[in-house]
Design an enzyme around this catalytic site. Sequence first.
Site, PDB file in Angstrom:
ATOM      1  N   CYS A 161       0.813  -1.220   0.000  1.00 54.37           N
ATOM      2  CA  CYS A 161       0.000   0.000   0.000  1.00 54.37           C
ATOM      3  C   CYS A 161       0.844   1.266   0.000  1.00 54.37           C
ATOM      4  O   CYS A 161       0.988   1.948   1.011  1.00 54.37           O
ATOM      5  CB  CYS A 161      -0.985   0.035   1.160  1.00 54.37           C
ATOM      6  SG  CYS A 161      -2.267   1.254   0.833  1.00 54.37           S
ATOM      7  N   CYS A 339      -5.787   2.223  -4.681  1.00 58.91           N
ATOM      8  CA  CYS A 339      -5.291   2.866  -3.479  1.00 58.91           C
ATOM      9  C   CYS A 339      -6.284   3.937  -3.058  1.00 58.91           C
ATOM     10  O   CYS A 339      -6.383   4.985  -3.692  1.00 58.91           O
ATOM     11  CB  CYS A 339      -3.927   3.484  -3.784  1.00 58.91           C
ATOM     12  SG  CYS A 339      -3.128   4.062  -2.300  1.00 58.91           S
TER      13      CYS A 339
HETATM   14  P1  FAD Z   1      -0.988 -10.798   4.079  1.00 59.18           P
HETATM   15  O1  FAD Z   1      -2.411 -10.400   4.081  1.00 59.18           O
HETATM   16  O2  FAD Z   1      -0.022  -9.964   4.823  1.00 59.18           O
HETATM   17  O3  FAD Z   1      -0.934 -12.294   4.585  1.00 59.18           O
HETATM   18  C1  FAD Z   1       0.237 -13.055   4.651  1.00 59.18           C
HETATM   19  C2  FAD Z   1      -0.025 -14.236   5.566  1.00 59.18           C
HETATM   20  O4  FAD Z   1       1.053 -15.171   5.460  1.00 59.18           O
HETATM   21  C3  FAD Z   1      -0.108 -13.826   7.029  1.00 59.18           C
HETATM   22  O5  FAD Z   1      -1.306 -14.326   7.590  1.00 59.18           O
HETATM   23  C4  FAD Z   1       1.126 -14.437   7.659  1.00 59.18           C
HETATM   24  O6  FAD Z   1       0.930 -14.849   8.999  1.00 59.18           O
HETATM   25  C5  FAD Z   1       1.392 -15.633   6.736  1.00 59.18           C
HETATM   26  N1  FAD Z   1       2.795 -16.050   6.730  1.00 59.18           N
HETATM   27  C6  FAD Z   1       3.890 -15.278   6.811  1.00 59.18           C
HETATM   28  N2  FAD Z   1       5.001 -16.034   6.791  1.00 59.18           N
HETATM   29  C7  FAD Z   1       4.584 -17.322   6.682  1.00 59.18           C
HETATM   30  C8  FAD Z   1       5.263 -18.576   6.621  1.00 59.18           C
HETATM   31  N3  FAD Z   1       6.600 -18.630   6.693  1.00 59.18           N
HETATM   32  N4  FAD Z   1       4.540 -19.702   6.507  1.00 59.18           N
HETATM   33  C9  FAD Z   1       3.176 -19.642   6.451  1.00 59.18           C
HETATM   34  N5  FAD Z   1       2.488 -18.484   6.519  1.00 59.18           N
HETATM   35  C10 FAD Z   1       3.186 -17.337   6.631  1.00 59.18           C
HETATM   36  N6  FAD Z   1      -4.527  -2.709   0.684  1.00 59.18           N
HETATM   37  C11 FAD Z   1      -5.606  -2.201   0.036  1.00 59.18           C
HETATM   38  O7  FAD Z   1      -6.125  -2.837  -0.875  1.00 59.18           O
HETATM   39  N7  FAD Z   1      -6.125  -0.983   0.367  1.00 59.18           N
HETATM   40  C12 FAD Z   1      -5.625  -0.251   1.385  1.00 59.18           C
HETATM   41  O8  FAD Z   1      -6.133   0.845   1.669  1.00 59.18           O
HETATM   42  C13 FAD Z   1      -4.503  -0.758   2.095  1.00 59.18           C
HETATM   43  N8  FAD Z   1      -3.974  -0.063   3.127  1.00 59.18           N
HETATM   44  C14 FAD Z   1      -2.955  -0.612   3.854  1.00 59.18           C
HETATM   45  C15 FAD Z   1      -2.480   0.089   4.955  1.00 59.18           C
HETATM   46  C16 FAD Z   1      -1.485  -0.451   5.745  1.00 59.18           C
HETATM   47  C17 FAD Z   1      -0.973   0.332   6.925  1.00 59.18           C
HETATM   48  C18 FAD Z   1      -0.961  -1.740   5.438  1.00 59.18           C
HETATM   49  C19 FAD Z   1       0.084  -2.360   6.322  1.00 59.18           C
HETATM   50  C20 FAD Z   1      -1.426  -2.441   4.349  1.00 59.18           C
HETATM   51  C21 FAD Z   1      -2.423  -1.887   3.534  1.00 59.18           C
HETATM   52  N9  FAD Z   1      -2.911  -2.542   2.407  1.00 59.18           N
HETATM   53  C22 FAD Z   1      -3.972  -2.023   1.714  1.00 59.18           C
HETATM   54  C23 FAD Z   1      -2.172  -3.706   1.857  1.00 59.18           C
HETATM   55  C24 FAD Z   1      -2.812  -5.058   2.114  1.00 59.18           C
HETATM   56  O9  FAD Z   1      -3.114  -5.217   3.465  1.00 59.18           O
HETATM   57  C25 FAD Z   1      -1.877  -6.158   1.625  1.00 59.18           C
HETATM   58  O10 FAD Z   1      -1.454  -5.884   0.317  1.00 59.18           O
HETATM   59  C26 FAD Z   1      -2.564  -7.516   1.660  1.00 59.18           C
HETATM   60  O11 FAD Z   1      -2.918  -7.856   2.974  1.00 59.18           O
HETATM   61  C27 FAD Z   1      -1.655  -8.573   1.048  1.00 59.18           C
HETATM   62  O12 FAD Z   1      -2.194  -9.849   1.183  1.00 59.18           O
HETATM   63  P2  FAD Z   1      -1.244 -11.128   1.251  1.00 59.18           P
HETATM   64  O13 FAD Z   1      -2.132 -12.307   1.375  1.00 59.18           O
HETATM   65  O14 FAD Z   1      -0.262 -11.080   0.152  1.00 59.18           O
HETATM   66  O15 FAD Z   1      -0.413 -10.887   2.594  1.00 59.18           O
END
Ligand code: FAD
Length: 401
Positions: A161, A339
């Site tokens: 983000c 965004c």
């Molecule tokens: P995540 O949701 O982070 O999930 C990753 C998962 O993998 C976690 O549950 C973790 O525990 C697990 N994991 C980690 N390591 C391992 C391992 N070794 N083995 C097994 N599991 C593991 N997005 C938007 O669309 N709009 C917004 O307005 C927005 N604002 C944001 C504001 C902030 C402050 C932040 C921090 C993020 C924001 N985002 C926003 C971004 C969004 O939250 C992420 O892009 C999204 O959560 C990514 O999803 P993901 O599944 O790739 O990762």
Amino acid sequence: QTHHKIIVIGGGAGGINVAARLLRQSHIDDLAIIEPSDTHYYQPGWTLVGGGIMKREATAKPMADYIPVGAKWIKDAVVEVDPDNNCLKTRSGDLFTYDYLVVAAGLELDWLKIDGLLDAVGKDGVCSNYSYDTVNSTWETIRNFKGGTALFTFPPPPIKCAGAPQKIMYLAEEHFRKAGIRDKTQVVYMCAGPSIFGVKKYAEALLEQVVKPREIETRYKHNLVRIHAAKKEAVFLDMDANREVVVKYDMIHVTPPMTAPFFIRTSKLANKAGWVDVNKDTLQHVRYPNVFSLGDASSLPTSKTAAAIRAEGPVLVENLLAVMKGQQAKATYDGYTSCPLVTGRGKLILAEFDYDLNPKETFPFDQGKERLSMYWLKRYILPIIYWKGLLKGRKWPLAGD
Ligand code: FAD
């Protein structure tokens, strides 16, 4: 050694979405999710928590409630993947083999990359929206601010983000006005990038409607390298001049540098930069056709957001199901990401764009204008879409599906 037909690494936005979609769309009888955390976090809510608009607890729900029916939850963390042998190892030493692998482990915050940050963050004017543990410190810091210099940092990308480091600045600046301390406050965006936003349309909108009229200072190509908490000094590398600049602060909101997870960086799945090396159209691994990835952990050259996952999920699932039937991966992702740029309480510019940084807007009006309706979307509708749509693998009208 335990075998599963499909293993999904990570129970975040991407992993849960893909697992739920797969189970909804086909008769998969053997899918496991490896996820160590008891809690699922709605990270997009943290901007509002830091701005004093939402309670932190509203962004955290039990993981167990979101593991889809039909999936087996392995509560452990992956520490090694050996894609040549379709095998992986977890922290507790268990070995798993798979036919198909989906990597959705998100990214790692690299607090240690900035000297002094880990000890400083969460107290004495140093705060960050980027983790559940520190997000309450942001509103505490803003609320207790009495004037002076307020810094907001943006590290070298890629980060998740990319708008979040500036959204909190706009909420803080608005609060300083309401608190009557704006005239004795300097608000400065210290950004390692070259501009306020990567997409021209929204960059212009932000500068004209927000940054200039609200007298926010911007310093580009400045990268935070050190914090001296005791002296309230932040040290930045001026990337053009290649010299260090010391800036005194009264508060600093830090966005930490981010990297691919260690187990990915050190595996054969990674590209040079450490991310899972997938085809940017099909989300299929470029060397291992039975491996797919989406979200923050992937090499997809788009802005890392949950909104992007709304568009990536259906493509990944369609292609994985095709490959499982012995067909080619044909569905393509255009890089859609979004965004929601909160610019104040009741104001938001909804940026939506694709790989080519062309706007790809959902609504039939100019989303480059600050709007109350789009703020309501962020505040009330997007959380529902996340918990009840994205995590349930349902099709929603907004973007991607
Ligand atoms: P995540 O949701 O982070 O999930 C990753 C998962 O993998 C976690 O549950 C973790 O525990 C697990 N994991 C980690 N390591 C391992 C391992 N070794 N083995 C097994 N599991 C593991 N997005 C938007 O669309 N709009 C917004 O307005 C927005 N604002 C944001 C504001 C902030 C402050 C932040 C921090 C993020 C924001 N985002 C926003 C971004 C969004 O939250 C992420 O892009 C999204 O959560 C990514 O999803 P993901 O599944 O790739 O990762």
